[in-house]
Scaffold this active site. Sequence first.
Site, mmCIF file in Angstrom:
data_model
loop_
_atom_site.group_PDB
_atom_site.id
_atom_site.type_symbol
_atom_site.label_atom_id
_atom_site.label_comp_id
_atom_site.label_asym_id
_atom_site.label_seq_id
_atom_site.Cartn_x
_atom_site.Cartn_y
_atom_site.Cartn_z
ATOM 1 N N HIS A 7 2.247 19.500 -17.844
ATOM 2 C CA HIS A 7 3.796 19.914 -18.214
ATOM 3 C C HIS A 7 3.945 21.089 -17.144
ATOM 4 O O HIS A 7 3.483 21.599 -16.880
ATOM 5 C CB HIS A 7 3.819 19.925 -19.673
ATOM 6 N N ILE A 36 19.474 -13.496 0.101
ATOM 7 C CA ILE A 36 19.060 -14.591 -0.879
ATOM 8 C C ILE A 36 17.747 -15.202 -0.975
ATOM 9 O O ILE A 36 17.660 -14.883 -2.036
ATOM 10 C CB ILE A 36 19.946 -15.888 -0.764
ATOM 11 N N LEU A 87 1.013 -5.195 15.551
ATOM 12 C CA LEU A 87 0.822 -5.832 14.897
ATOM 13 C C LEU A 87 1.877 -4.957 13.241
ATOM 14 O O LEU A 87 2.525 -4.566 13.244
ATOM 15 C CB LEU A 87 -1.203 -4.993 14.761
ATOM 16 N N CYS A 147 6.367 -6.647 7.136
ATOM 17 C CA CYS A 147 6.695 -5.646 7.151
ATOM 18 C C CYS A 147 6.429 -3.992 6.852
ATOM 19 O O CYS A 147 7.664 -3.271 7.397
ATOM 20 C CB CYS A 147 4.799 -5.543 5.524
#
Length: 464
Positions: free
Chosen positions: A443, A270, A40, A44
């Site tokens: 910070h 492409i 599965l 991706c």
Amino acid sequence: MAEYDYDVLVIGAGPGGYVAAIRAAQLGLKTACAEARETLGGTCLNVGCIPSKALLHASELFEETSHGAFAKFGVEIAGATLNLDQMHAEKVKAVGELTGGIEYLFKKNKVTWLKGKAVFQDAGTVKVGDQTVTARDIVIATGSVVTPLPGVTIDQKVVVDSTGALALPKVPEHLVVIGGGVIGLELGSVWRRLGAKVTVVEYLDQILPGFDGEVRKESAKLFKKQGMELKTSTKVTGVTVEGDRATVTVEPAAGGAAETLSADAVLVAIGRKPNTDGLNLDAAGVTLNQRGQIEIDHDFATNVDGIWAIGDVVPGPMLAHKAEDEGVAVAENIAGQTGIVNHDVIPSVVYTMPEIAGVGLSEEAAKEKGEIKVGKFPFMANSRAKTNRDTDGFVKVIADAKTDRVLGVWIISSLAGTMIAQAAQAMEFGATSEDIAYTCHAHPTHSEALKEAAMAVQGKPIHI
């Protein structure tokens, strides 16, 4: 009342498909997902986002280790060598863990995995492998495939597509990448770090089509600095293979004298196109537009009642996270709820080093819509980046000149892919640049650069 085998059948188990199936099951709908792959996760997880990120991470570690990047911090490493087989093995391991994870989630949520290629028989009937099933609602989520380059044969040995480029058995001496988009630059970066000479051939005058113009120019400078050769405004007119070498013929896009590039690997990158071949959409009555995409309405419904489509097969950017959001939304719409995706706020990321990310409008697109304000802040002036010797790039915030609403954010930084999430969330809530400027940021962090860029929109940055 008609009886169906399933309430919902999702065709395709890529990011959009598996998410749609799981969400539909969570909403109490009897759900199945048809997938022809042995695992599965679609392109991706199997041959796209995940394996490429595994190689990007590993190749970055190799480059830093072998080129003495740690020496300035007092960490001296000698004798680092490349074990490409182990690098590929770790990539395969990561892919297996994640694809197996989806299979577990299917079982946990009681989603039935129908193994086999799905072919429509009619608007409510689909043949999957050797079985035929019916469903009240069908979601097409079959993703995309590599766009071929006319006249160029991909043999996955010398001339490869993105799948082949993820599995090269040795580091090429010279890799020619056809296409200066996200995929070409990411995979080109992998093999350059591992020792290949890399030449990127792009038809347009700049790499990264669709990105902010200033970002495209700065990115090109950084890639060239790293040793990548960029041949923009150049078209490929032919690729011939003889033995284990290829000859790539190129010429100026506007016309002119041709030249040849000799390479032992050529990557054709492409773009991608919707994966609808073989679905037999005609039998279901689903129509495609001129670009081969399935047209949908705001709710992801096609022209056929009960058939929906999401992800790469529909108009919009071909991005896994867009497909995932659409997967949730379409399942909720099928269940009678309200599923919405704001397609104006879909981030894009290039996972090179530094990363390149953007969300919303580019400066060029924003100017076409009206008067704008722009603020920038370089990482050279960011304390954490300076301390880490990680100063390439900048943050750019684009806002409406009258309302101050943020229209777009663009970032070049080692942490751009993570930082862009804050910008996307702010834009989803309709934030102004002032909202970001007056939000306290920890910070020292790279994210302070976003705050400072927003302050620059206001005309009052502190650290530049």
